[in-house]
Write a protein that holds these residues in place. Sequence first.
Motif: not given
Length: 839
Positions: A761-789
């Motif tokens: 984007e504004c440079g190589h290996w642009y950090a904003r692109a790591m929004s892609s990681y949210a695709l995993l939880s979007a599809l799986s719907g998985a979220r671990y809550d370490g407070v509630e266990k």
Amino acid sequence: MKCAGISRVIGCVVLLVVGSSVVFGGHEYNGAYTGGNLDRVAFPLGGIGAGMVCLEGTGMLSHWSLRNRPDIFREHRVFSAICVKGQDGNVARVLEGPVPKWKVFAIHPGTGQFGGPGNGLGETTYGLPRFREASFEARFPFGVVTLEDAKVPLKVEITGWSPFTPPEPDTSSLPVAGLEYKLVNTSGERVEAVYSFNAENFMAVKDNKGVIKNTEGGFILAQPAGGGMRKWDEGYFAAFVESKDAKVNAAWFRGGWFDSYTMVWKDIAEGACYDKDFARSGGPSPGATIYVPISLQPDEERVVRLMMCWYVPYSDVEAGGPRVVKAGEEKKEERYQPWYSGKFGSIEEVIEYWGKNYDDLRKKTAKFSKCFYDTTLSAEVIEAVAANMTILKSPTVLRQKDGRMWAWEGCHEVSGCCPGSCTHVWNYAQAVPHLFPSLERTLRETEFCVCQNARGHQNFRCPLPIREPGHGFHAASDGQLGCVMKVYRDWRISGDTKWMKGLWPKVKASLDYCIKAWDPNHNGVLSEPHHNTYDIEFWGPEPMCSSFYLGALKAAVGMGKAIGEDVSLYDELVGKGEKFVNEELWDGEYFYQKIQTEGLRAGSPLEMQSFGGGYTPEAIELLKKEGPKYQYGKGCLADGVLGAWLAAVSGVGDVLDQEKVASHLRSIHKYNLKRDLSEHANPQRPGYAMGDDGGLLICTWPKGGRLSLPFVYSNEVWTGIEYQVASHLIMKGMVSEGLEIVRVARDRYDGRARNPFNEYECGHWYARAMSSYALLSALSGARYDGVEKVLYLQPRVKGDFRAFLSTATGYGTVGVKDGKGFCEVVSGKISYERIEYIK
């Protein structure tokens, strides 16, 4: 077109390709790169904040960035070769595929006036014979090159990798890389051959020839300290093998013109294999070679394991202006030093560590890779997530000597781009908080404890080395408010309430500053001009930054109640703000901005401090007609409900009317997604998507009302926004629409025109692109809550599935089998008391 899942085994890594789809250009998502799709492949190797070298799709090594700064596209005369001996003559090849044609007339950094394309590329290795065919396959953090040549009775497989061991950051931050050359005899006869690794002393600085030292099974390319060298000129690179029969020539032939390289190739072609000690050569050597003799029976294979490591303990890298020296403090030179310089005292210590721990680190890294790819999620999603995890191995990310993370937004060719772990960019990045939560928390500690002053103003760019910044410019509304939500997210991931409670006074001061600065009348929306990730200020209430505000308020309510704090004002503002945005900023289909200059405390736009400069006479005329420059008004903004997305992926909960949020996202897909940009006018930065590329435009005006000078970047396409919109669509049940955006983005990065492992984007290996990681939880719907266990599971895929999950204490596979949720812990532990499966 769909193809059945396939499985391959490389070493101890199981390679899975599940449900791959063919894209335009011939590349299958999450599959191999061949032909023209191979041309731009450059796969990063190295540790977090430890330097990078790339393994190209052909097998070449490039982008040598070992000196604590980027050196993008940099090539050195460094290569592996094989000589197969025969009665009818030897056959010698560089262990690489054909040189991509685009390189023939390209600018090559550092080659000098006689090394460029117009002078014949005399400082490259391109003229040496290579294998005729190559392919590349990525199974992050492993990259595999396959080479074949009808005249060579060997099939060659090169596996490049570097340690990656979530959630442990230290063993993922090492200045090391491994290359494993698997040679298989494909003939019906015994094959005698010599493998060699050849390297010029690229660590020597200009006008100094450096030193080459012997080490067991290899050599060290060195630029020692002293002798008039600057402190940061010191640097070392080592390469070695474990073969007992290895020989090392640490003293290449010295001479003029092309003498050294002519003699190096002569040795290779003749199948030479000998020792020559630098100490006996009588002076500095231009390079060194490792030889390994190979003898293979038919169908027999052998793996030559080349271990590389480097040590550059100092740098001249700094950002954010000179250090402010307070009364009584001693003024001293400050520069960035990498984390590993505190762990290791010399290159010899790195060599010893890498040699002793190679097998263990490879096993742990392979375990991660196997688990990540043990999935049934869509191939384009897995490709997008994995491709952008390479950002963590790029020079975008630094880790200073005390262990704290610091990052650029991206990389220029020879320097970082846009400093300071910029909060409004790193808001999007979701990989680090899940893969390395302890490292992510150092960013929160820097934001609130170093970059925030007593008033609660946060400088959204932290200096390097990390230290207190100035506070003479605007706070970033989306950046500062996003940090509040990220404290909430990191608290829930870690389960560390003590950590959250320690930050709470700073979090409260930050949020109170935001209220006073941008919502002084307590309407629950940002009305005063507010700086944001587009490097401008929005005037008047609008949904993007107001959704950040509402998300931050809700996060603060959740944190405050957990530790017994009075958060009634924040609760009240949430109610007011949601009502305002849902009713006043809604056009029946999507949210929009109400541009406002009257009745604000900020005064005239003509007097406003702005990153983009002031108003010319022409701009003043536009101001009278249309209002301030750089707004979006009636436009359909791809980031229009970005704060609601961050709240969702952070576990904060719903922000705004969810039916209207879904409608806004549906509108983005309808109006902003273009399958062909040939007729799209972009006077800004077209390189991210242009011509027959497809892409998601940042803003469109489907109902009219486009301003003469809308906000800068509005005509552009950013993958970081594409993935956040795609993942948000998926979370709202629009799976096919979300996946289409992912495919459009990845089609641009299929290797033909752009590197599949460098979304820029504004440079190589642009950090904003790591929004892609949210695709995993979007599809799986998985979220671990370490407070509630509690492991929450609300999948957006139908039926049984498997998906990767990483937490603060371990990782594994989650999913649904026979209608029931499950969690298989693969490494570490995930201490859940129950799985809450929401069908």
